[in-house]
Design a protein around this motif. Structure first.
Motif, mmCIF file in Angstrom:
data_model
loop_
_atom_site.group_PDB
_atom_site.id
_atom_site.type_symbol
_atom_site.label_atom_id
_atom_site.label_comp_id
_atom_site.label_asym_id
_atom_site.label_seq_id
_atom_site.Cartn_x
_atom_site.Cartn_y
_atom_site.Cartn_z
ATOM 1 N N LYS A 123 44.785 45.450 26.504
ATOM 2 C CA LYS A 123 46.233 45.649 26.507
ATOM 3 C C LYS A 123 46.668 46.497 25.312
ATOM 4 N N ASP A 193 43.286 48.290 35.168
ATOM 5 C CA ASP A 193 44.396 47.349 35.210
ATOM 6 C C ASP A 193 44.307 46.487 33.961
ATOM 7 N N GLU A 195 42.945 43.719 33.652
ATOM 8 C CA GLU A 195 41.723 42.928 33.631
ATOM 9 C C GLU A 195 40.488 43.740 33.255
ATOM 10 N N SER A 196 40.509 45.040 33.514
ATOM 11 C CA SER A 196 39.317 45.845 33.233
ATOM 12 C C SER A 196 39.639 47.331 33.250
ATOM 13 N N ASP A 211 35.699 44.747 30.143
ATOM 14 C CA ASP A 211 36.599 43.664 30.517
ATOM 15 C C ASP A 211 37.862 43.680 29.658
ATOM 16 N N ALA A 212 38.752 42.717 29.913
ATOM 17 C CA ALA A 212 40.055 42.687 29.254
ATOM 18 C C ALA A 212 39.945 42.467 27.755
#
Length: 248
Positions: A123, A193, A195-196, A211-212
């Motif tokens: 993020k 997105d 998540e990944s 990964d996130a």
């Protein structure tokens, strides 16, 4: 230039005379006779290495375009505005510079995201790229101290579909430098997105996946780049990660 064309014209005239005597030889591959006027040939000189078209930042029609790269770079390094903990020697920078699109030539690179500075969060990576409109360089070091990553024609963002152009490529210093350019088989360059983040795909696995938490990753062979796995193992743990972007 006039002198060069004049010499070529005489050369073509000589070859034409040989045709009349039955001893015609083929014209060199970089010379084309377009038409004849009053017995004089009009000659076009075509360089052996014709310039390739430069890709735009848009991913539209990217599969129809061919990226322009700077090859045979001598003593030309990527200039970093900040210290890199991953690209720590001239070898890394020189190898990467030789495969960068020509439009990045001479542009300084700034650090836009680093796990050492900003923590491990996809993020945050997306947030730091809001408003950017320039290519980015993703560099990863795994727990086996292998360095690899990707050059993306577009900054990373949350998307509902793939984006990017054929300038995008994967690379690895595992152990020697290897760049994996676009194969032309599909245009699954980059997608992501919350998540990944995924780069390359189409064959059941991604060329590079994170990964996130930017902690677990994987790298599989994929049709987009016809690459080998970038890391020692197809599934890897991220030790450090950096993202660089060029100044416009």
């Amino acid at each position: 230039m006039w002198l060069r064309e004049n010499v070529v014209v005489h050369r073509v005239q000589s070859l034409i005379e040989r045709e009349k005597s039955g001893n015609m030889k083929l014209l060199p591959g970089n010379i084309k006779v377009l038409f004849f006027a009053r017995g004089e040939p009009h000659v076009e000189i075509i360089t052996v290495k014709e310039p390739k078209r430069r890709l735009s930042l848009s991913s539209e029609d990217s599969e129809l375009e061919e990226p322009e790269y700077r090859k045979e770079v001598e003593d030309d390094l990527i200039v970093l505005d900040d210290h890199s903990q991953l690209l720590d020697d001239d070898y890394h920078l020189k190898m990467l510079a030789a495969h960068m699109p020509a439009r990045t030539q001479g542009c300084p690179w700034q650090l836009v995201y680093s796990t050492a500075v900003h923590g491990s969060s996809l993020k945050t990576l997306y947030r730091n790229m809001v408003g950017l409109d320039s290519p980015v360089l993703l560099v990863i070091k795994d727990m086996h101290n292998k360095v690899f990553g990707a050059f993306s024609s577009d900054p990373f963002r949350v998307s509902t579909s793939c984006y990017g152009t054929g300038e995008t490529f994967l690379f690895s210093f595992n152990p020697k430098f290897q760049a994996y350019r676009w194969s032309g088989e599909n245009s699954y360059f980059v997608s992501g997105d919350l998540e990944s983040l995924q780069i390359g795909g189409g064959g059941g696995g991604f060329g590079l996946w994170l990964d996130a938490d930017l902690y677990h990753g994987s790298s599989f062979s994929c049709p987009t780049f016809r690459n080998a796995s970038l890391s020692t193992l197809e599934d890897f743990i991220v030790q450090d990660l950096e993202v660089w972007t060029v100044h416009n």
